[in-house]
Design an enzyme around this catalytic site. Structure first.
Site, PDB file in Angstrom:
ATOM      1  N   ASP A  25       0.859  -1.178   0.000  1.00  0.00           N
ATOM      2  CA  ASP A  25       0.000   0.000   0.000  1.00  0.00           C
ATOM      3  C   ASP A  25       0.904   1.240   0.000  1.00  0.00           C
ATOM      4  OD1 ASP A  25      -2.381   1.560   0.374  1.00  0.00           O
ATOM      5  OD2 ASP A  25      -1.806   1.761   2.486  1.00  0.00           O
ATOM      6  N   ASP A  27      -0.142   5.168   0.845  1.00  0.00           N
ATOM      7  CA  ASP A  27      -0.389   6.131   1.923  1.00  0.00           C
ATOM      8  C   ASP A  27      -0.256   5.466   3.289  1.00  0.00           C
ATOM      9  OD1 ASP A  27      -1.062   8.861   2.161  1.00  0.00           O
ATOM     10  OD2 ASP A  27      -2.641   8.570   0.662  1.00  0.00           O
TER      11      ASP A  27
HETATM   12 MG   LIG Z   1      -2.785   3.255   3.501  1.00  0.00          MG
END
Ligand SMILES: [Mg+2]
Length: 304
Positions: A25, A27
């Site tokens: 992932d 962010d």
């Molecule tokens: Mg995230």
């Protein structure tokens, strides 16, 4: 039930040897807003040196693959276009290849989403401001409607307006019109006093207006991982790990797809949240329990 154990230095080697593919992932894992998370780039570099295949898997629909590559390179990460699995690209790909859409898209979304639709040669309109001009309902009832619209696509749109909800709901009154959403994350993880509603709030408004459920492509849906498996040979659930900071999306998707899961504590959720889920009797919350947690990617990198 997932173990929810700390990935301590003595466990890292065996854990990393047990996977070939890493879904990461963005962010809260490798960056926060416009800053890279210290040590993340070095950790990914070491994983590449060990021959691991890396994909950046993000729900955030505001950017195209090209824009993600620019951001990754600017922040000092090594990255290649085919490694970017973002929902703007996934949406265009889904409309083109899965739905084989023959018609126009009404888009509630971003410039990044428009860029991906352009690359797929899919006609669309709706992007940008579309404000209410009067409170005269007769004017709303006379809004122009394009009969060639065959899908409504919803992602993050900073120009969401009442008029857009009228249009989306109207197109979706036709049961033949497809309804596709990038993701349903409810808030942006910016911290501070201000709450920033995420794409899920926009999708929720359209859902209520349309009285229909969309196909949702982002995590925790399986779609992004399934599309990776279809496009890249040799990717198997057993030898893939999902690394993320959000239990309800990253870890839940990993569990649903049969992947190994690792929570990093540099974003939204912590080991305390994971342990709380582990104690719960709810099947949904049991999916939000990772195999392992670790403070940061930097900590993983240090032991590699
Ligand atoms: Mg995230």
């Amino acid at each position: 039930m997932a173990a929810c154990k700390e990935l301590t230095a003595n466990l890292v080697h065996d854990f990393i040897s047990s996977v070939d593919t890493i879904l990461c992932d963005c962010d809260g894992v490798i960056w926060k807003n416009n800053d890279s998370i210290p040590g993340a780039a070095e950790a990914l570099k070491k994983l590449r040196l060990k021959g691991k295949r890396i994909f950046f898997v993000t729900n955030n629909s505001t950017k195209s693959r090209k824009q993600y590559i620019e951001k990754l390179l600017n922040l000092g990460f090594e990255a290649y276009p085919e490694e970017i699995i973002c929902t703007a690209f996934a949406a265009a790909s889904y409309l083109k290849h899965s739905l084989k859409l023959n018609g126009k898209v009404y888009l509630i979304g971003s410039i990044g989403m428009a860029e991906e639709l352009d690359l797929m040669g899919i006609p669309y309109f709706g992007i940008g401001p579309d404000p209410v001009k009067s409170l005269d309902m007769a004017e709303w009832a006379a809004l122009p409607i394009d009969n060639e619209v065959k899908a409504v696509l919803v992602g993050f749109d900073e120009h969401l307006s009442y008029i857009k909800l009228i249009k989306a709901g109207t197109y979706l009154n036709d049961p033949e019109c497809a309804f596709v959403a990038t993701n349903e994350d409810l808030r942006y993880p910016l911290g501070g006093k201000i709450m920033i509603p995420g794409t899920g709030v926009i999708v929720g408004a359209v859902k209520q207006a349309a009285q229909r459920e969309p196909v949702v492509l982002g995590k925790p849906s399986k779609y992004l991982f399934d599309s990776i498996m279809q496009s890249f040979e040799g990717v198997t659930p057993e030898r893939t790990v999902m690394i993320g900071d959000r239990l309800s999306t990253d870890i839940s998707m990993g569990r649903t797809c049969g992947l190994k899961t690792l929570l990093v504590e540099t974003g939204i959720d912590t080991r305390v949240d994971a342990k709380e889920n582990q104690k719960s009797n709810s099947i949904e919350r049991q999916k939000m329990v990772p195999d392992y947690f670790i403070t940061s990617l930097a900590d993983l990198g240090k032991t590699l």
